[in-house]
Design a protein around this motif. Structure first.
Motif, PDB file in Angstrom:
ATOM      1  N   LYS A  27       0.852  -1.197   0.000  1.00 27.32           N
ATOM      2  CA  LYS A  27       0.000   0.000   0.000  1.00 27.32           C
ATOM      3  C   LYS A  27       0.884   1.242   0.000  1.00 27.32           C
ATOM      4  N   ILE A  28       0.769   2.025  -1.074  1.00 28.47           N
ATOM      5  CA  ILE A  28       1.556   3.242  -1.234  1.00 28.47           C
ATOM      6  C   ILE A  28       0.581   4.417  -1.269  1.00 28.47           C
ATOM      7  N   ASN A  29       0.693   5.321  -0.327  1.00 30.53           N
ATOM      8  CA  ASN A  29      -0.222   6.453  -0.268  1.00 30.53           C
ATOM      9  C   ASN A  29       0.146   7.523  -1.304  1.00 30.53           C
ATOM     10  N   GLN A  30      -0.434   8.688  -1.197  1.00 27.20           N
ATOM     11  CA  GLN A  30      -0.283   9.690  -2.252  1.00 27.20           C
ATOM     12  C   GLN A  30       0.986  10.518  -2.130  1.00 27.20           C
ATOM     13  N   ASP A  31       1.401  11.063  -3.289  1.00 29.56           N
ATOM     14  CA  ASP A  31       2.561  11.959  -3.380  1.00 29.56           C
ATOM     15  C   ASP A  31       3.864  11.308  -2.948  1.00 29.56           C
ATOM     16  N   VAL A  32       3.969   9.996  -3.110  1.00 26.53           N
ATOM     17  CA  VAL A  32       5.200   9.260  -2.796  1.00 26.53           C
ATOM     18  C   VAL A  32       6.089   9.238  -4.047  1.00 26.53           C
ATOM     19  N   ILE A  33       7.398   9.323  -3.852  1.00 23.75           N
ATOM     20  CA  ILE A  33       8.352   9.200  -4.957  1.00 23.75           C
ATOM     21  C   ILE A  33       9.268   8.015  -4.684  1.00 23.75           C
ATOM     22  N   ILE A  34       9.391   7.121  -5.670  1.00 23.32           N
ATOM     23  CA  ILE A  34      10.178   5.895  -5.524  1.00 23.32           C
ATOM     24  C   ILE A  34      11.210   5.854  -6.647  1.00 23.32           C
ATOM     25  N   GLY A  35      12.478   5.685  -6.301  1.00 21.86           N
ATOM     26  CA  GLY A  35      13.546   5.667  -7.292  1.00 21.86           C
ATOM     27  C   GLY A  35      13.600   4.385  -8.095  1.00 21.86           C
ATOM     28  N   ASP A  36      14.505   4.358  -9.085  1.00 20.28           N
ATOM     29  CA  ASP A  36      14.669   3.207  -9.977  1.00 20.28           C
ATOM     30  C   ASP A  36      15.199   1.985  -9.222  1.00 20.28           C
ATOM     31  N   LEU A  37      14.822   0.805  -9.725  1.00 16.47           N
ATOM     32  CA  LEU A  37      15.405  -0.471  -9.280  1.00 16.47           C
ATOM     33  C   LEU A  37      15.173  -0.762  -7.801  1.00 16.47           C
ATOM     34  N   THR A  38      14.056  -0.311  -7.294  1.00 14.81           N
ATOM     35  CA  THR A  38      13.704  -0.530  -5.889  1.00 14.81           C
ATOM     36  C   THR A  38      12.699  -1.672  -5.774  1.00 14.81           C
ATOM     37  N   ILE A  39      12.795  -2.434  -4.666  1.00 10.68           N
ATOM     38  CA  ILE A  39      11.877  -3.544  -4.396  1.00 10.68           C
ATOM     39  C   ILE A  39      11.102  -3.231  -3.123  1.00 10.68           C
ATOM     40  N   LEU A  40       9.796  -3.240  -3.211  1.00  8.24           N
ATOM     41  CA  LEU A  40       8.936  -2.926  -2.069  1.00  8.24           C
ATOM     42  C   LEU A  40       8.034  -4.113  -1.750  1.00  8.24           C
ATOM     43  N   GLY A  41       7.973  -4.480  -0.449  1.00  6.86           N
ATOM     44  CA  GLY A  41       7.105  -5.566  -0.022  1.00  6.86           C
ATOM     45  C   GLY A  41       7.711  -6.946  -0.143  1.00  6.86           C
ATOM     46  N   LYS A  42       9.024  -7.024  -0.152  1.00  7.75           N
ATOM     47  CA  LYS A  42       9.713  -8.312  -0.272  1.00  7.75           C
ATOM     48  C   LYS A  42       9.400  -9.210   0.923  1.00  7.75           C
ATOM     49  N   SER A  43       9.247 -10.501   0.692  1.00 10.85           N
ATOM     50  CA  SER A  43       9.037 -11.473   1.773  1.00 10.85           C
ATOM     51  C   SER A  43      10.385 -12.000   2.261  1.00 10.85           C
ATOM     52  N   PRO A  44      10.583 -12.117   3.575  1.00  9.43           N
ATOM     53  CA  PRO A  44      11.843 -12.648   4.096  1.00  9.43           C
ATOM     54  C   PRO A  44      11.963 -14.146   3.874  1.00  9.43           C
ATOM     55  N   THR A  45      13.176 -14.637   3.845  1.00  6.25           N
ATOM     56  CA  THR A  45      13.430 -16.068   3.734  1.00  6.25           C
ATOM     57  C   THR A  45      14.358 -16.506   4.866  1.00  6.25           C
ATOM     58  N   ALA A  46      14.538 -17.811   5.022  1.00  2.00           N
ATOM     59  CA  ALA A  46      15.373 -18.335   6.107  1.00  2.00           C
ATOM     60  C   ALA A  46      15.955 -19.685   5.701  1.00  2.00           C
ATOM     61  N   ASN A  47      16.947 -20.141   6.469  1.00  3.22           N
ATOM     62  CA  ASN A  47      17.439 -21.509   6.299  1.00  3.22           C
ATOM     63  C   ASN A  47      17.452 -22.217   7.651  1.00  3.22           C
ATOM     64  N   ARG A  48      17.883 -23.458   7.677  1.00  4.31           N
ATOM     65  CA  ARG A  48      17.817 -24.261   8.907  1.00  4.31           C
ATOM     66  C   ARG A  48      18.707 -23.718  10.021  1.00  4.31           C
ATOM     67  N   LYS A  49      19.756 -23.039   9.653  1.00  3.28           N
ATOM     68  CA  LYS A  49      20.702 -22.547  10.663  1.00  3.28           C
ATOM     69  C   LYS A  49      20.140 -21.377  11.462  1.00  3.28           C
ATOM     70  N   MET A  50      19.217 -20.644  10.904  1.00  2.00           N
ATOM     71  CA  MET A  50      18.715 -19.437  11.551  1.00  2.00           C
ATOM     72  C   MET A  50      17.847 -19.781  12.756  1.00  2.00           C
ATOM     73  N   ALA A  51      18.256 -19.279  13.930  1.00  2.00           N
ATOM     74  CA  ALA A  51      17.499 -19.554  15.159  1.00  2.00           C
ATOM     75  C   ALA A  51      16.203 -18.759  15.208  1.00  2.00           C
ATOM     76  N   ARG A  52      16.218 -17.567  14.622  1.00  2.30           N
ATOM     77  CA  ARG A  52      15.042 -16.685  14.661  1.00  2.30           C
ATOM     78  C   ARG A  52      14.474 -16.577  13.256  1.00  2.30           C
TER      79      ARG A  52
END
Length: 236
Positions: free
Chosen positions: A44-69
């Protein structure tokens, strides 16, 4: 350019070439999105926002077995408030809230479950880890590392290349992860290091290069490694 049919686009929106916008995204009036951006599902992007080139918004995190958290599997969608300015090559994850009039410079990474207040500045190449709260009218300068589980209140200044930690036992699996708490009006100098769980009181000044290992009382100044109180003229 690839825009899912479910995307809601306000009036006067500009979208650059090569940008991909996934399903359920909402874009407010007069927002500008640069070239080759990726806006992930539900953002959700509200009004009058400016976003530069090559940007990623709303990415989902990932994990592997070693990560405790491991990241939560039930994150809310990324929300960006009115008049925010977001640079190029920025990545902002799901579950985060960006406040009104906030400025985020190029190459910043902001992880999931972060909240940033209004009129705050995040400098170039800063890294903000999960579950961090940053207040309003705060400045975090170039190259800072803000560890997970940190609280930074309003009107705080953090100089370039400041580093923080949240794990006293360094990945041993012992204890809780707790980042520093930095109270309103504090100023942290260049290259300072803040250790886990410490509290920096209101209006504290931390000198450049200081290593802060203990809580610091409000309205005081600390310098050195380990950080010690700086005496004022007339002090015994």
């Amino acid at each position: 350019m690839e825009i899912h049919h479910s995307v809601k686009v306000g009036e006067g929106v500009k979208i650059g070439k090569g940008t991909v916008i996934e399903e359920g995204v909402v874009i407010g009036n007069h927002t500008e999105i640069g070239m080759n951006c990726i806006i992930k599902k539900g953002t959700k992007i509200n009004q009058d926002v400016i976003i530069g080139d090559l940007t990623i918004l709303g990415k989902s995190p990932t994990a592997n077995r070693k990560m405790a958290r491991r990241p939560s599997s039930t994150l809310t969608e990324l929300t960006i408030a009115d008049n925010a300015r977001i640079g190029s090559h920025v990545i902002i994850y799901k579950g985060t809230i960006i406040g009104k009039d906030t400025f985020i410079a190029d190459q910043v990474s902001i992880r999931e479950e972060v909240t940033i207040g209004e009129s705050t500045v995040i400098g170039r190449q800063a890294m903000i880890e999960p579950k961090t709260i940053i207040g309003s009218n705060t400045t975090i300068q170039t190259g800072c590392y803000i560890t997970a589980d940190t609280i930074i209140e309003d009107r705080v200044f953090i100089g370039p290349c400041c580093s923080m930690s949240n794990d006293k036992h360094m990945a041993s699996g012992k204890g809780l992860h707790t980042g520093p708490v930095i109270r309103s009006g504090a100023k942290i100098g260049n290259n300072a290091t803040l250790l886990p769980s410490i509290i920096i009181g209101e209006n504290v000044i931390v000198g450049a290069g200081a290593v802060v290992t203990k809580d610091v009382n409000e309205n005081s100044t600390v310098v050195g490694n380990p950080a010690r109180y700086l005496k004022k003229d007339g002090d015994n």
